[in-house]
Design an enzyme around this catalytic site. Structure first.
Site, PDB file in Angstrom:
ATOM      1  N   ARG A  17       0.771  -1.184   0.075  1.00 25.45           N
ATOM      2  CA  ARG A  17       0.144   0.072   0.001  1.00 25.45           C
ATOM      3  C   ARG A  17       0.892   1.197  -0.001  1.00 25.45           C
ATOM      4  O   ARG A  17       0.382   2.436  -0.206  1.00 25.45           O
ATOM      5  CB  ARG A  17      -1.130  -0.005   1.219  1.00 25.45           C
ATOM      6  CG  ARG A  17      -2.327  -0.881   0.728  1.00 25.45           C
ATOM      7  CD  ARG A  17      -3.186  -0.689   2.011  1.00 25.45           C
ATOM      8  NE  ARG A  17      -3.029  -1.468   3.227  1.00 25.45           N
ATOM      9  CZ  ARG A  17      -3.179  -1.137   4.445  1.00 25.45           C
ATOM     10  NH1 ARG A  17      -3.802   0.101   4.561  1.00 25.45           N
ATOM     11  NH2 ARG A  17      -2.956  -1.872   5.448  1.00 25.45           N
ATOM     12  N   THR A  90       4.275 -14.435   9.972  1.00 21.64           N
ATOM     13  CA  THR A  90       5.254 -13.936  11.072  1.00 21.64           C
ATOM     14  C   THR A  90       5.854 -15.133  11.961  1.00 21.64           C
ATOM     15  O   THR A  90       7.071 -14.887  12.379  1.00 21.64           O
ATOM     16  CB  THR A  90       4.091 -12.991  12.024  1.00 21.64           C
ATOM     17  OG1 THR A  90       3.148 -13.824  12.633  1.00 21.64           O
ATOM     18  CG2 THR A  90       3.543 -11.986  11.415  1.00 21.64           C
ATOM     19  N   SER A 111       8.062  -5.175  15.084  1.00 24.37           N
ATOM     20  CA  SER A 111       7.922  -5.039  13.652  1.00 24.37           C
ATOM     21  C   SER A 111       8.618  -3.661  13.240  1.00 24.37           C
ATOM     22  O   SER A 111       8.493  -2.635  13.861  1.00 24.37           O
ATOM     23  CB  SER A 111       6.504  -4.650  13.400  1.00 24.37           C
ATOM     24  OG  SER A 111       5.782  -6.018  13.415  1.00 24.37           O
ATOM     25  N   SER A 426      32.096  47.779  -2.434  1.00 22.90           N
ATOM     26  CA  SER A 426      30.956  47.019  -3.043  1.00 22.90           C
ATOM     27  C   SER A 426      31.366  46.565  -4.277  1.00 22.90           C
ATOM     28  O   SER A 426      32.112  46.862  -4.901  1.00 22.90           O
ATOM     29  CB  SER A 426      29.815  47.977  -3.169  1.00 22.90           C
ATOM     30  OG  SER A 426      29.149  48.431  -2.018  1.00 22.90           O
TER      31      SER A 426
HETATM   32  C1  UD1 Z   1       0.099  -9.449  13.073  1.00 14.67           C
HETATM   33  C2  UD1 Z   1      -0.555 -10.323  14.046  1.00 14.67           C
HETATM   34  C3  UD1 Z   1      -1.817  -9.638  14.626  1.00 14.67           C
HETATM   35  C4  UD1 Z   1      -1.565  -8.359  14.980  1.00 14.67           C
HETATM   36  C5  UD1 Z   1      -1.064  -7.425  14.080  1.00 14.67           C
HETATM   37  C6  UD1 Z   1      -0.580  -5.972  14.532  1.00 14.67           C
HETATM   38  C7  UD1 Z   1       0.131 -12.548  13.118  1.00 14.67           C
HETATM   39  C8  UD1 Z   1      -0.288 -13.827  12.620  1.00 14.67           C
HETATM   40  N1  UD1 Z   1      -0.753 -11.682  13.308  1.00 14.67           N
HETATM   41  O1  UD1 Z   1      -0.825  -9.304  12.006  1.00 14.67           O
HETATM   42  O2  UD1 Z   1      -2.395 -10.374  15.557  1.00 14.67           O
HETATM   43  O3  UD1 Z   1      -2.834  -7.845  15.462  1.00 14.67           O
HETATM   44  O4  UD1 Z   1       0.062  -8.123  13.517  1.00 14.67           O
HETATM   45  O5  UD1 Z   1      -0.206  -5.320  13.631  1.00 14.67           O
HETATM   46  O6  UD1 Z   1       1.366 -12.257  13.583  1.00 14.67           O
HETATM   47  N2  UD1 Z   1       6.373 -10.196   8.195  1.00 14.67           N
HETATM   48  C9  UD1 Z   1       7.225 -10.932   7.968  1.00 14.67           C
HETATM   49  N3  UD1 Z   1       7.404 -11.949   7.245  1.00 14.67           N
HETATM   50  C10 UD1 Z   1       6.194 -12.647   7.015  1.00 14.67           C
HETATM   51  C11 UD1 Z   1       4.843 -11.870   7.386  1.00 14.67           C
HETATM   52  C12 UD1 Z   1       5.045 -10.771   7.881  1.00 14.67           C
HETATM   53  O7  UD1 Z   1       8.586 -10.186   8.190  1.00 14.67           O
HETATM   54  O8  UD1 Z   1       6.179 -13.669   6.517  1.00 14.67           O
HETATM   55  C13 UD1 Z   1       6.434  -8.768   8.873  1.00 14.67           C
HETATM   56  C14 UD1 Z   1       5.528  -7.815   8.159  1.00 14.67           C
HETATM   57  O9  UD1 Z   1       6.637  -6.960   7.162  1.00 14.67           O
HETATM   58  C15 UD1 Z   1       5.249  -6.721   9.385  1.00 14.67           C
HETATM   59  C16 UD1 Z   1       5.016  -7.740  10.556  1.00 14.67           C
HETATM   60  O10 UD1 Z   1       5.718  -8.909   9.900  1.00 14.67           O
HETATM   61  O11 UD1 Z   1       6.298  -6.111   9.664  1.00 14.67           O
HETATM   62  C17 UD1 Z   1       3.672  -7.973  10.606  1.00 14.67           C
HETATM   63  O12 UD1 Z   1       2.854  -8.412   9.498  1.00 14.67           O
HETATM   64  P1  UD1 Z   1       1.698  -7.938   9.114  1.00 14.67           P
HETATM   65  O13 UD1 Z   1       1.200  -8.755   7.837  1.00 14.67           O
HETATM   66  O14 UD1 Z   1       1.505  -6.606   8.945  1.00 14.67           O
HETATM   67  O15 UD1 Z   1       0.729  -8.435  10.380  1.00 14.67           O
HETATM   68  P2  UD1 Z   1      -0.532  -9.387  10.202  1.00 14.67           P
HETATM   69  O16 UD1 Z   1      -0.088 -10.785   9.803  1.00 14.67           O
HETATM   70  O17 UD1 Z   1      -1.704  -8.672   9.450  1.00 14.67           O
END
Ligand code: UD1
Ligand code: MG
Length: 478
Positions: A17, A90, A111, A426
């Site tokens: 985004r 994650t 994060s 000047s």
């Molecule tokens: C995650 C949490 C959710 C929480 C939310 C808060 C999990 C499964 N869920 O949601 O409970 O409310 O954060 O913002 O953890 N990232 C990686 N590798 C991956 C996936 C993600 O490095 O494979 C990183 C992303 O770049 C980001 C962070 O992890 O910095 C969180 O990922 P994002 O997808 O934003 O969070 P959600 O899975 O939506």
């Protein structure tokens, strides 16, 4: 004994985004990459190491981040990178870090796109963990859509949801309608004893709505193992807000600037408007400093007691000594060499000080004057439309309007020395290298190519001629 803390920063996600070619965690807030804020926060916690998990744009992210500057008297925090390719969630992200996390410590999961968590909040979370419990940072949100919900057990007195022991985190996409009604959400930040984390990570699967390995599943393992799970529930949403879009980046930028502005104002700095104030680096202020609207401070800037900064100034990498006044629309950038402005000096409006400009006490630099790599001793003045580059200017020199040092012959740069009490008229050109001897005077409009003697008047221009009986041409009759 305090427990060793190892910080894991998740930064492998794409950041779709943002609609940018730059990886999300390298977008800047307060002049620093988002993930750099998170890394620097680790140093505030005296963390032993920071492990950044990279994936999308990994080369760029790894090149764009630095180890944190250690606090005074503290061991440096080690910075490591671990790659996650492909990105399977994650939990999968933290699995990649597990081999480099020593079992004796506590892992703090952060994060890379959540820049404004306060160190004291994280310290409270670490204290709650205490090397024995799983501690989650949580928050109540009026609209929790999309977040993982904190599922709690009913309390013994039946007072119901919201206060019982934490049982699980359920992701929005996996949640039942009842669970979706829960407003307490998981922030994405947890502190967990590393030896336990490793065993739980090994048990993760991807049997869920998104087919991802969820880090949040460790909660149910902790509960199953009879381990205490604690929530540190905060109310300040900015601390857990992530950046997903340019709008959110701008909103957090303002929140960050307001935080800095409030800190300065609490120490007595008078800001005309904290909403029109930007620090993209480090600003330190003495007592009775006043800063008008729309000023931007970059790199390291120090303002001494009683300094006043007019509206619309951009000041980077500079030291402004006590009592100096920087008038509106002045641009100062010391870059690596720095700029220093002496006590009670007056600069601007519309002045430009470049790297290596060193102004002494009560120096005056006026409008449209540019100074680069030059030293001006106490009381020297250059008030209008002038250039001083690679010059050494003595005390009380008066440097006239429109005068310049010709410091560059197209290949090399040379110095101009203007000794004390010289008066440069000047519109003069001083062709370096040369020395204007102390107390000398340079007549206006001179192009000076040779050094001059102390006390002498030097005039280097066409002599003025006036022809008394000269007649203007007139039109011939047709
Ligand atoms: C995650 C949490 C959710 C929480 C939310 C808060 C999990 C499964 N869920 O949601 O409970 O409310 O954060 O913002 O953890 N990232 C990686 N590798 C991956 C996936 C993600 O490095 O494979 C990183 C992303 O770049 C980001 C962070 O992890 O910095 C969180 O990922 P994002 O997808 O934003 O969070 P959600 O899975 O939506
Ligand atoms: Mg996700």
């Amino acid at each position: 004994m305090t427990l060793a803390v190892d910080v894991v920063v998740m930064a492998a996600g794409k950041g779709t985004r943002m609609k940018s070619t730059r990886p999300k965690v390298l977008h800047r807030l307060g002049g620093r990459a988002l993930a750099q804020h998170v890394i620097d926060c680790a140093a505030q916690l005296a963390a032993r190491s920071v492990v950044v998990i990279t994936g999308h744009g990994a080369d760029q992210v790894e090149a764009g981040l630095q180890p944190p500057r250690p606090l005074e008297g503290q061991v440096a925090t080690k910075l490591q990178f671990v790659r996650q390719e492909p990105q399977l969630g994650t939990g999968h992200a933290v699995q990649q870090a597990a081999p480099v996390l020593p079992a004796d410590g506590v892992t703090l999961v952060l994060s890379g796109d959540v820049p404004l968590t306060r160190p004291d909040t994280l310290q409270a979370l670490l204290d709650l963990c205490g090397g024995e419990r799983l501690a989650l940072l949580t928050l109540d949100m009026p609209d929790p859509t999309g977040y993982g919900r904190i599922v709690r057990a009913p309390t013994a007195d039946g007072s119901g949801a919201g206060h019982g022991a934490v049982r699980a985190i359920v992701e929005h996409k996996d949640a039942t309608p009842e669970q979706r009604a829960i407003t307490e959400i998981y922030s994405g930040i947890m502190a967990v004893p590393t030896r336990l984390l490793s065993t739980w990570l090994a048990r993760l699967d991807n049997q869920n709505a998104q087919g991802e390995y969820y880090l949040t599943d460790v909660v149910k393992f902790a509960v199953a193992d009879g381990l205490d799970v604690q929530a540190h529930r905060i109310t300040d949403a900015v601390q857990v807000a992530g950046v997903n879009s340019p709008l959110q980046l701008a909103e957090l930028e303002r929140a960050y600037q307001l935080r800095l502005a409030q800190g300065l104002m609490e120490q007595g700095t008078r800001l005309a408007d904290p909403a029109r104030f930007d620090v993209r680096g480090e600003l330190t202020c003495g007592q009775d400093v006043e800063i008008d609207v729309n000023c931007v401070f970059e790199g390291r800037v120090r303002l001494g007691d009683g300094v006043r900064i007019g509206a619309n100034c951009v000041i980077a990498n500079a030291v402004i000594e006590a009592g100096a006044v920087i008038h509106p629309f002045t641009h100062i950038d010391g870059e690596k060499a720095g700029v220093s402005v002496g006590e009670r000096a007056l600069v601007g409006p519309f002045a430009r000080l470049r790297p290596g400009a060193q102004l002494g006490t009560e120096v005056h630099i006026g409008n449209f004057v540019e100074v680069k790599n030059s030293t001006l001793a106490a009381g020297a003045k250059a008030n209008h439309l002038a250039y001083l580059g690679d010059a050494t200017v003595g005390e009380r020199v008066n440097y006239g309007a429109g005068s310049i040092t010709a410091n560059y012959d197209g290949a090399n740069k040379f110095r101009t020395v203007i000794e004390a009490d010289v008066h440069v008229g000047s519109n003069c050109v001083l062709v370096a290298p040369l020395t204007i001897g102390a107390g000398g005077t340079i007549g206006g409009g001179s192009t000076v190519t040779k050094s001059t003697d102390p006390g002498a008047l030097t005039v280097a221009r066409g002599r003025q001629v006036s022809l008394r009986d000269w007649q203007r041409p007139t039109k011939k009759p047709a």
